[in-house]
Design an enzyme around this catalytic site. Structure first.
Site, PDB file in Angstrom:
ATOM      1  N   TRP A 163      -0.493   3.929  12.853  1.00  0.00           N
ATOM      2  CA  TRP A 163      -0.329   3.983  11.405  1.00  0.00           C
ATOM      3  C   TRP A 163      -1.019   5.231  10.893  1.00  0.00           C
ATOM      4  O   TRP A 163      -2.236   5.286  10.981  1.00  0.00           O
ATOM      5  CB  TRP A 163      -0.918   2.730  10.732  1.00  0.00           C
ATOM      6  CG  TRP A 163      -0.543   2.668   9.278  1.00  0.00           C
ATOM      7  CD1 TRP A 163      -1.316   3.020   8.213  1.00  0.00           C
ATOM      8  CD2 TRP A 163       0.726   2.248   8.757  1.00  0.00           C
ATOM      9  NE1 TRP A 163      -0.618   2.851   7.053  1.00  0.00           N
ATOM     10  CE2 TRP A 163       0.643   2.379   7.350  1.00  0.00           C
ATOM     11  CE3 TRP A 163       1.924   1.795   9.314  1.00  0.00           C
ATOM     12  CZ2 TRP A 163       1.711   2.058   6.510  1.00  0.00           C
ATOM     13  CZ3 TRP A 163       2.970   1.476   8.486  1.00  0.00           C
ATOM     14  CH2 TRP A 163       2.858   1.612   7.096  1.00  0.00           C
ATOM     15  N   ASP A 165       0.807  -1.221   0.000  1.00  0.00           N
ATOM     16  CA  ASP A 165       0.000   0.000   0.000  1.00  0.00           C
ATOM     17  C   ASP A 165       0.844   1.278   0.000  1.00  0.00           C
ATOM     18  O   ASP A 165       0.544   2.209   0.722  1.00  0.00           O
ATOM     19  CB  ASP A 165      -0.901  -0.071   1.256  1.00  0.00           C
ATOM     20  CG  ASP A 165      -1.889   1.063   1.361  1.00  0.00           C
ATOM     21  OD1 ASP A 165      -2.372   1.524   0.320  1.00  0.00           O
ATOM     22  OD2 ASP A 165      -2.161   1.496   2.498  1.00  0.00           O
ATOM     23  N   TYR A 211      -6.916  -3.350  12.437  1.00  0.00           N
ATOM     24  CA  TYR A 211      -7.764  -2.277  11.905  1.00  0.00           C
ATOM     25  C   TYR A 211      -9.244  -2.471  12.219  1.00  0.00           C
ATOM     26  O   TYR A 211     -10.101  -2.093  11.425  1.00  0.00           O
ATOM     27  CB  TYR A 211      -7.516  -2.128  10.397  1.00  0.00           C
ATOM     28  CG  TYR A 211      -6.143  -1.538  10.118  1.00  0.00           C
ATOM     29  CD1 TYR A 211      -5.938  -0.171  10.200  1.00  0.00           C
ATOM     30  CD2 TYR A 211      -5.057  -2.356   9.844  1.00  0.00           C
ATOM     31  CE1 TYR A 211      -4.672   0.376   9.995  1.00  0.00           C
ATOM     32  CE2 TYR A 211      -3.786  -1.821   9.637  1.00  0.00           C
ATOM     33  CZ  TYR A 211      -3.610  -0.454   9.715  1.00  0.00           C
ATOM     34  OH  TYR A 211      -2.368   0.096   9.519  1.00  0.00           O
ATOM     35  N   GLU A 231       0.541  -1.488  14.238  1.00  0.00           N
ATOM     36  CA  GLU A 231      -0.190  -0.580  13.338  1.00  0.00           C
ATOM     37  C   GLU A 231      -1.623  -0.518  13.828  1.00  0.00           C
ATOM     38  O   GLU A 231      -2.219  -1.556  14.137  1.00  0.00           O
ATOM     39  CB  GLU A 231      -0.237  -1.110  11.890  1.00  0.00           C
ATOM     40  CG  GLU A 231       1.017  -0.969  11.099  1.00  0.00           C
ATOM     41  CD  GLU A 231       0.855  -1.418   9.636  1.00  0.00           C
ATOM     42  OE1 GLU A 231      -0.271  -1.368   9.094  1.00  0.00           O
ATOM     43  OE2 GLU A 231       1.874  -1.836   9.061  1.00  0.00           O
ATOM     44  N   GLU A 236       3.438  -8.345   7.344  1.00  0.00           N
ATOM     45  CA  GLU A 236       2.221  -8.996   6.884  1.00  0.00           C
ATOM     46  C   GLU A 236       2.442 -10.040   5.799  1.00  0.00           C
ATOM     47  O   GLU A 236       1.837  -9.970   4.721  1.00  0.00           O
ATOM     48  CB  GLU A 236       1.217  -7.940   6.413  1.00  0.00           C
ATOM     49  CG  GLU A 236       0.881  -6.953   7.503  1.00  0.00           C
ATOM     50  CD  GLU A 236      -0.177  -5.947   7.110  1.00  0.00           C
ATOM     51  OE1 GLU A 236      -0.637  -5.975   5.962  1.00  0.00           O
ATOM     52  OE2 GLU A 236      -0.545  -5.129   7.974  1.00  0.00           O
TER      53      GLU A 236
HETATM   54  C1  GCB Z   1      -1.459  -2.456   6.744  1.00  0.00           C
HETATM   55  C2  GCB Z   1      -0.155  -2.359   6.045  1.00  0.00           C
HETATM   56  C3  GCB Z   1       0.169  -0.936   5.616  1.00  0.00           C
HETATM   57  C4  GCB Z   1      -1.089  -0.274   5.046  1.00  0.00           C
HETATM   58  C5  GCB Z   1      -2.119  -0.215   6.146  1.00  0.00           C
HETATM   59  C6  GCB Z   1      -3.439   0.395   5.674  1.00  0.00           C
HETATM   60  O1  GCB Z   1      -1.754  -3.403   7.426  1.00  0.00           O
HETATM   61  O2  GCB Z   1       0.914  -2.879   6.789  1.00  0.00           O
HETATM   62  O3  GCB Z   1       1.181  -0.994   4.654  1.00  0.00           O
HETATM   63  O4  GCB Z   1      -0.823   0.997   4.544  1.00  0.00           O
HETATM   64  O5  GCB Z   1      -2.397  -1.516   6.578  1.00  0.00           O
HETATM   65  O6  GCB Z   1      -3.632   1.588   5.832  1.00  0.00           O
HETATM   66  O7  GCB Z   1      -4.241  -0.343   5.116  1.00  0.00           O
END
Ligand code: GCB
Length: 611
Positions: A562, A191, A481, A517, A429
């Site tokens: 993050w 990403d 997330y 994150e 990941e």
């Molecule tokens: C993650 C990744 C990161 C992404 C982030 C996102 O798990 O490690 O590279 O940018 O999520 O914002 O989706």
């Protein structure tokens, strides 16, 4: 490979500036002998990624050529002269005066060539560099899978990923959809924009023919005394090496004879000033290489004395628990992309200090050495990550393992003398659901331990408790997330899910956990009450809710938000030009979340921050 420096015995000539540049649209540059000189060109800034310097270079996927001319100083006659690229890529081929110097693969680690027999004072030399940024199924990180799967040469790992997720986590409805949408442009399984070009400085440097080649420093602390051990390697016929370690008015000196170019220096330091984020004490280490009694080379650097250990619930720095709070970053700035820009680095570090952060992870690749130098000085704990992002899905082969081991060796060699680096992250990941993942990362972890037994190893994992890589690591890092990709708008549910999952993982694995994150996108200036996804209020509320849960567990060792700043991504419909999970906008203006998190971190809210 030592970081180039000028001192009484060494000199550096940097080649920044406006180079010539040409896209190789039909990939015929080599056939047309562009390595002898570009027929037509336009200027480009070096160091800097090519992407944002022109409109037609942003998404260029293929080859491009760079050229510059240089002279070497007269004093460099009969010296060893090397040319060092801080980082350029992904694939890089280099020619000097029309003949090849060599190739390198990878976008984030230094490489160098010996020019001793190729350069002459008084002569104009022409340097031509071809860079190709087409990632493939065997590049690290991988990419371009659409192109490959059309040819049937490799499995379509995205489909595999989707079915893996669906079978292990049927409740996560969004994830397959998300992965599907990650069929993005450029087509990479990660990403961030895969910036291309000559990202870091190109430097020529001269040393004596007989010179210091590398040294590794480690410290052992017992009660109130430290022993600093420095393993030195030299090239040529030097006979001994002298070292001094100095801080304030205290100087410690020692000397050792070289045996087959190797020597070990040991400094006894009573009552050392230990390195710690709140007091990043550094010692000046100076090495002199001698032939008989004559000094023939010197190298000066800063080191820190500190220890790092891990229990089943904590990370110990100098024997005391340390809790990591901070944000993940990217090498991503407007216009320069991934290019090295010291003022931009200073800005990020000052923002992190302003917030009260004490750490960060080099997500998802090794950052410029200058970032680690600054982390040593300003007192940041760094989880140093390999460029192994998006691995899995048919990639756990012997040849990729060997390639990853090589990258890890280069990374450890480059960074192991930095006190700020407290942990190696060997992947972000990866697909963790098969035994082959456990086996692959088990071998990579053993390699890390062989290279550097003193630091813990981790993997930033995004998946569920059914993760084979949890067995392999010393510290578990989880990227989560809830409340964003799943349970959007339901922070209460998200907090409970996070809490339950952390408990489950710790119960099973008995290792400290960092939530490495967590975050939510927010578009600067978008507000709502009650907080809704994409608003500044929702992002701030989610971060607060997570921090409260994370700090409520006695086995958590850190929280990394993050991301520090919004950053450029490939194009897909889940991203509005940028990933907007930044505490700051891409041009580093604070969002509401930055103020809220700053208050939490500065005021020491919730139990853990008092550690
Ligand atoms: C993650 C990744 C990161 C992404 C982030 C996102 O798990 O490690 O590279 O940018 O999520 O914002 O989706």
């Amino acid at each position: 490979m030592l970081y180039p420096q000028t001192n009484s015995y060494r000199s550096v000539l940097s080649l920044p500036g406006l180079w010539q540049f040409s896209l190789d649209i039909d990939e015929r540059g080599e056939e047309k002998r562009w390595f002898e000189g570009l027929p037509s060109s336009r200027p480009i800034g070096v160091p800097g990624s090519w992407n944002e310097q022109y409109e037609d270079t942003m998404f260029h996927n293929g080859s491009a050529w760079y050229q510059t001319d240089f002279y070497v100083p007269a004093e460099w006659r009969s010296r060893t002269v090397r040319m060092r690229f801080g980082a350029a890529g992904y694939y890089c081929s280099v020619w000097l005066d029309g003949t090849p110097l060599g190739n390198h693969e990878g976008n984030s680690l230094p490489f160098e060539f010996d020019l001793s027999r190729r350069v002459k004072p008084g002569r104009k030399h022409r340097l031509v560099v071809k860079i190709n940024n087409q990632l493939g199924p065997e590049s690290i990180p991988p990419g371009g899978m659409e192109h490959v799967s059309e040819k049937g040469a490799a499995p379509n790992f995205m489909n595999e990923a989707i079915s893996n997720f669906a079978s292990v986590l049927p409740e996560i409805q969004m994830l397959p959809l998300l992965l599907e949408t990650r069929r993005q442009y450029p087509n990479v399984p990660f990403d961030f924009l895969p910036f291309a070009g000559i990202h870091r400085p190109v430097k020529l440097y001269a040393t004596a023919k007989d010179h210091l080649e590398r040294f590794l420093v480690r410290s052992e602390i017992k009660r109130s005394k430290a022993t600093v051990v420095c393993d030195v390697e030299a090239i040529g016929r030097a006979t001994s090496v002298k070292g001094t370690l100095q801080r304030g008015n205290k100087t410690f000196a020692t000397e050792a004879a070289l045996d087959d170019g190797r020597a070990t220096l040991k400094f006894s330091v009573p009552r050392p000033d230990l390195w710690h984020p709140s007091s990043p004490h550094l010692y000046q280490l100076s090495l002199s290489l001698l032939k008989g009694t004559k000094v023939i080379d010197e190298y000066h650097t800063e080191i820190g004395i500190r220890s790092i250990q891990v229990t089943d619930t904590e990370i110990l720095l100098n024997g005391e628990p340390i809790y990591l709070n901070g944000a993940c970053k990217h090498e991503d700035f407007p216009i320069i992309g991934k290019g090295l820009c010291e003022p931009a680095i200073v800005k990020d570090f000052s923002l992190m200090k302003w917030m009260g952060a004490n750490s960060f992870r080099t997500s998802h690749y090794p950052y410029a050495e200058e970032q680690l130098m600054l982390a040593d000085r300003m007192g940041f704990l760094v989880i140093d990550e390999m460029p192994t992002v998006g691995l899995g899905y048919g990639m756990y082969t012997d040849s990729i393992l060997e390639k990853c081991k090589g990258i890890l060796t280069e990374l450890v060699e480059r960074d192991c003398n930095h006190p700020s680096v407290i942990m190696w992250s060997i992947a972000n990941e990866p697909d963790p659901f098969t035994e082959s993942a456990g086996d692959f990362f088990g071998k990579l972890r053993s390699h890390a331990k062989q290279l550097d037994p003193s630091r813990p190893v981790t993997i930033a994992s995004v998946h569920s408790p059914a993760d084979y890589t949890f067995d392999v690591v010393d510290v578990i890092c989880v990227n989560r997330y809830y409340g964003w990709y799943t349970q959007p708008g339901r922070l209460d549910v998200a907090a409970n899910k996070l809490s339950d999952e952390l408990d489950q993982i710790h119960q099973k694995h008995r290792k400290p956990i960092i939530v490495s994150e967590f975050g939510a996108d927010s578009i600067a200036g978008l507000h709502s009450d009650p907080p809704e996804v994409f608003t500044e209020e929702y992002q701030a509320a989610l971060l607060r809710a997570y921090i409260e849960v994370i700090r409520s567990k006695e086995f958590t060792a850190g929280e990394h938000i993050w991301n520090l700043a919004d950053f450029k991504t490939p194009q897909n419909y889940t991203r509005t030009v940028f990933n907007r999970k930044g505490l700051f906008t891409r041009d580093r203006r604070p969002k509401l979340a930055a103020h809220v998190v700053r208050q939490i971190w500065q005021a020491g809210q919730f139990a853990k921050s008092e550690k």
